[in-house]
Each structure stands twice: as C-alpha cells, then as structure tokens.
Write an enzyme that holds these catalytic residues in place. Structure first.
Site, mmCIF file in Angstrom:
data_model
loop_
_atom_site.group_PDB
_atom_site.id
_atom_site.type_symbol
_atom_site.label_atom_id
_atom_site.label_comp_id
_atom_site.label_asym_id
_atom_site.label_seq_id
_atom_site.Cartn_x
_atom_site.Cartn_y
_atom_site.Cartn_z
ATOM 1 N N TRP A 157 -9.425 -11.398 44.593
ATOM 2 C CA TRP A 157 -9.564 -11.988 43.263
ATOM 3 C C TRP A 157 -9.383 -13.499 43.341
ATOM 4 O O TRP A 157 -10.132 -14.258 42.719
ATOM 5 C CB TRP A 157 -8.585 -11.377 42.272
ATOM 6 C CG TRP A 157 -8.854 -9.932 41.978
ATOM 7 C CD1 TRP A 157 -8.000 -8.887 42.176
ATOM 8 C CD2 TRP A 157 -10.068 -9.357 41.457
ATOM 9 N NE1 TRP A 157 -8.605 -7.710 41.802
ATOM 10 C CE2 TRP A 157 -9.861 -7.962 41.360
ATOM 11 C CE3 TRP A 157 -11.299 -9.882 41.062
ATOM 12 C CZ2 TRP A 157 -10.845 -7.088 40.886
ATOM 13 C CZ3 TRP A 157 -12.272 -9.018 40.591
ATOM 14 C CH2 TRP A 157 -12.046 -7.644 40.505
ATOM 15 N N LYS A 211 -5.070 -3.984 32.785
ATOM 16 C CA LYS A 211 -4.094 -3.517 33.768
ATOM 17 C C LYS A 211 -2.769 -3.186 33.073
ATOM 18 O O LYS A 211 -2.280 -2.077 33.164
ATOM 19 C CB LYS A 211 -3.848 -4.570 34.850
ATOM 20 C CG LYS A 211 -4.768 -4.639 36.077
ATOM 21 C CD LYS A 211 -6.207 -4.505 35.873
ATOM 22 C CE LYS A 211 -7.051 -4.595 37.108
ATOM 23 N NZ LYS A 211 -7.599 -5.918 37.397
ATOM 24 N N ASP A 264 -3.698 -16.518 37.385
ATOM 25 C CA ASP A 264 -4.306 -15.232 37.060
ATOM 26 C C ASP A 264 -3.185 -14.186 37.079
ATOM 27 O O ASP A 264 -2.688 -13.828 38.134
ATOM 28 C CB ASP A 264 -5.387 -14.904 38.104
ATOM 29 C CG ASP A 264 -6.015 -13.530 37.894
ATOM 30 O OD1 ASP A 264 -5.613 -12.808 36.960
ATOM 31 O OD2 ASP A 264 -6.921 -13.170 38.689
HETATM 32 C C1 LIG Z 1 -8.663 -6.681 37.906
HETATM 33 C C2 LIG Z 1 -8.406 -8.097 38.254
HETATM 34 C C3 LIG Z 1 -9.349 -9.111 38.010
HETATM 35 C C4 LIG Z 1 -10.709 -8.820 37.420
HETATM 36 O O1 LIG Z 1 -10.591 -8.601 36.087
HETATM 37 P P1 LIG Z 1 -11.860 -8.399 35.134
HETATM 38 O O2 LIG Z 1 -11.219 -8.340 33.803
HETATM 39 O O3 LIG Z 1 -12.517 -7.112 35.554
HETATM 40 O O4 LIG Z 1 -12.773 -9.550 35.306
HETATM 41 C C5 LIG Z 1 -9.012 -10.402 38.326
HETATM 42 N N1 LIG Z 1 -7.816 -10.715 38.855
HETATM 43 C C6 LIG Z 1 -6.893 -9.767 39.108
HETATM 44 C C7 LIG Z 1 -5.584 -10.154 39.711
HETATM 45 C C8 LIG Z 1 -7.159 -8.433 38.819
HETATM 46 O O5 LIG Z 1 -6.245 -7.482 39.077
#
Ligand SMILES: *Cc1c(COP(=O)(O)O)cnc(C)c1O
Length: 355
Positions: free
Chosen positions: A100, A191, A167
């Site tokens: 990511w 999540k 993030d």
């Molecule tokens: C799942 C995830 C993403 C991607 O998220 P989307 O909402 O599908 O774009 C990005 N960063 C992390 C750390 C993730 O766990």
C-alpha cells in the site's frame, strides 16, 4: 454465527448491522429508507454532523482540522494527498513499508519528486523501517501506520519537521493517536470504521492551498471542506453505517478502552502462535500488528488441513494474502475476544491431531 477474521471489508458489530438493517426499511421513523432520502434532508444532515462529531470526540481532534467523508477509497487519497500538498517541482518523502505504501508513493511520482527514505522491501516487509532522516525540504512525509498485508504496525510515530501524512486505513480508531502530530490522516472505512464506500480524511487546514496548482473540484480538499463533504452526493449509506459504528465504539468506552481490548486479543494470539509447535510468526516481534496477525505453519502440508478445520469451526477470512501466504487473522475492533479464543482452541486441537 461465523468468526470473521477477514482483512477487509472487515467485521462490523452485530448491533450496528441490526440498526443498519432497520434503517434500510424505515430510517428514524421517517417512513423512508436511508437509501432513498435526500442527502440534503435534515435527517441525513444530522447523521453526517453526528459522524463528524464522533470522529472529533473519539480522536480528540484539535481546532484547526477538518473532518471529511469522501469517496474513492484510500487509493484515491494516494493521489489526492500529493495533488493537494506537493508543489510543482517539489519533493515528498515516503517510507515504503508494504504494497500500500508502494502504491501511495508511485502515485505521488505523478506530481513531483519522491524520496523513499527507508524501505523493508528486501525482507518482504516483515518489519517497519526505523533508521531514516526526514528531509526538512520535503513538502510532506508519508507513512502507513499499519501494514494490513504483512501484519506490521508502527507502534511509535516519527516526529516530523514537515507535515506528517498517514494512511491509517487498517488501524484507525484502534488506539490512541495524537492528531496534532499529523498534517493529514486518511483511512478507507472498510477495515476498522464502517462499510466500504467511504473514506475518512482528517486534514490540518493550514497545510492546504500552497501548491499553486489547479486541482479538480472533487479532488480538492478545500472544495470538500467548503462543501461540508457534500460538494456532490455523498455516500449516504456508508456514512450512516460508519456513524453507527463510531457510536458503538463510544458506547464501548471509546478508543482507550478498545485499545486495551485490542492489546489483550493480539497478546493471547501471538502467545499461542509462539507456543504452538506447528505455527510460527512472520514479522519482527517489536513491529507486530495488533490488528492483522500473520503466521505460517512450519510444515507446508499442514496448511490446507488447518484451513479446513478452521472452516469447520466457523472461522472465516483467515487465509493469508497471496503475497505472504500462510494465515492472517484480522482482529479489528468489532471482533470479540471470544472469537480469538475459538481460533486459539482450533490451533490447539490441530496440534493435538498432528503430533
Ligand atoms: C485496504 C488498504 C488500502 C486500500 O484501500 P481502498 O479503500 O480499497 O482504496 C490502502 N491502505 C491500506 C493500509 C489498506 O489496508
């Protein structure tokens, strides 16, 4: 009832699902479904205001920050952050702690120079890189607080001389965070905060408007702030269910209380992974995640039969990401510790059978 260890979209509290289901039929006694009311209706504005209020309350967001609910997922933020923060000819700094993070920094390369200050790629991201210097001439410094795929987590955040961008998709609201240390926090809801379809953004207002670049309205934090997350039709249902989930978290005692529970859940599970002769952990001990617990079997022939036993016990979503293999137990806020004990018992039973 299943024990949902899926990595995302992840488990939601059962009470929230019930409330959400009721709202689909009759939202707050309006006689209309939450799916068919105007986003400008006062009843929905109240939902959005409540969601923003809960974010501010649960995360103790200081003055000078805006809370947004946007679409496009965390992946959209990979582009939106540099679009809004990285001036033409400027530089951004990134830690590459997983796939990511890698996607985020690749996106930033479309907007300016990217300096990767540290990476753990050579070990397939089994640890969090720690030895690095944050360049003082960078427009911002980007990190990933929890690496969902590998099961590593930053347990301490670096002090940054430039705006810290994070993030937090897979550990938002799982632990106390000092928001004032960050310029920008973003997280896909699916999540640990709600259903897929909405992304939380917490941005410090005074870091915006410095790039001199023209930004399309939808991708401009300023437009979204001025529109109160309603520049266009927002994802009404996803915001509603996120609000219900945040409310559930508040009723549980908030972030501090859930952090204790999360620590207790991960501790007993890692203990079993270390104790059980058939399994072993994947990541550096000090960087292990309290949200995504990764582990492998010592004997590859045990992988399929263990998955089968898990299936029989109602344990779902435990298969590891294809780039890591083995197993990944995602133990997000809504997963009760009783489900963790079911997994532990299953590991013990499996070890008994395969002595
Ligand atoms: C799942 C995830 C993403 C991607 O998220 P989307 O909402 O599908 O774009 C990005 N960063 C992390 C750390 C993730 O766990």
């Amino acid at each position: 009832m299943k024990h949902n260890f899926g990595a995302g979209p992840g488990i939601l509290p059962h009470e929230v699902l019930k409330q959400a289901a009721a709202g689909v039929i009759d939202f707050n006694g309006t006689g209309l479904s939450i799916l068919e009311i105007s986003h400008r209706a006062p009843e929905f504005e109240a939902v959005l205001n409540e969601a923003v209020k809960l974010v501010k309350e649960l995360f103790e967001v200081p003055e000078g920050y805006s809370v947004l609910f946007l679409q496009g997922g965390a992946s959209m933020q990979f582009a939106m952050a540099p679009y809004n923060l990285l001036p033409e000819g400027g530089k951004a700094a990134y830690v590459e702690s997983g796939v990511w993070a890698n996607k985020a920094l690749k996106e930033a390369k479309n907007f300016g120079e990217v300096q990767v200050v540290a990476t753990s790629k050579e070990s397939n991201f089994t640890y969090i890189p720690k030895d690095f210097t944050i360049p003082a001439d960078a427009a911002y410094f980007h990190i990933t607080s929890n690496n969902t795929i590998y099961g590593t987590q930053m347990h301490a955040f670096p002090k940054s001389p430039v705006p810290l961008v994070c993030d937090m998709s897979s550990d938002i609201f799982s632990r106390k965070v000092n928001v004032a240390d960050f310029g920008l926090i973003y997280a896909g809801a699916q999540k640990n905060m709600g259903p897929a379809g909405v992304t939380l953004v917490i941005v410090k207002d005074d870091i915006l408007g410095k790039t001199g670049r023209k930004i399309p309205a939808m991708l401009n934090y300023q437009t979204q702030i001025e529109g109160g997350s309603m520049y266009n039709t927002p994802p009404v249902f996803a915001i509603y269910v996120s609000m219900l989930t945040l409310n559930w978290l508040k009723s549980k005692g908030g972030v501090e209380a859930i952090e204790k529970e999360n620590k207790a859940k991960s501790a007993v599970l890692y203990e079993e992974i270390e104790r059980n002769p058939l399994f072993k952990p994947v990541c550096a001990t000090e960087d292990r995640s309290d949200m995504n617990v990764t582990f492998v079997v010592n004997n590859p022939e045990h992988e399929k039969p263990f998955l089968k036993l898990c299936d029989e016990k109602g344990i779902v979503g435990i298969k590891g990401h294809r780039s890591v293999g083995g197993f990944r137990a995602s133990i997000y806020n809504a997963l009760p510790i009783t489900s963790v004990y079911v997994l532990i018992d299953t590991m013990r039973e499996f070890a008994e059978k395969n002595k």
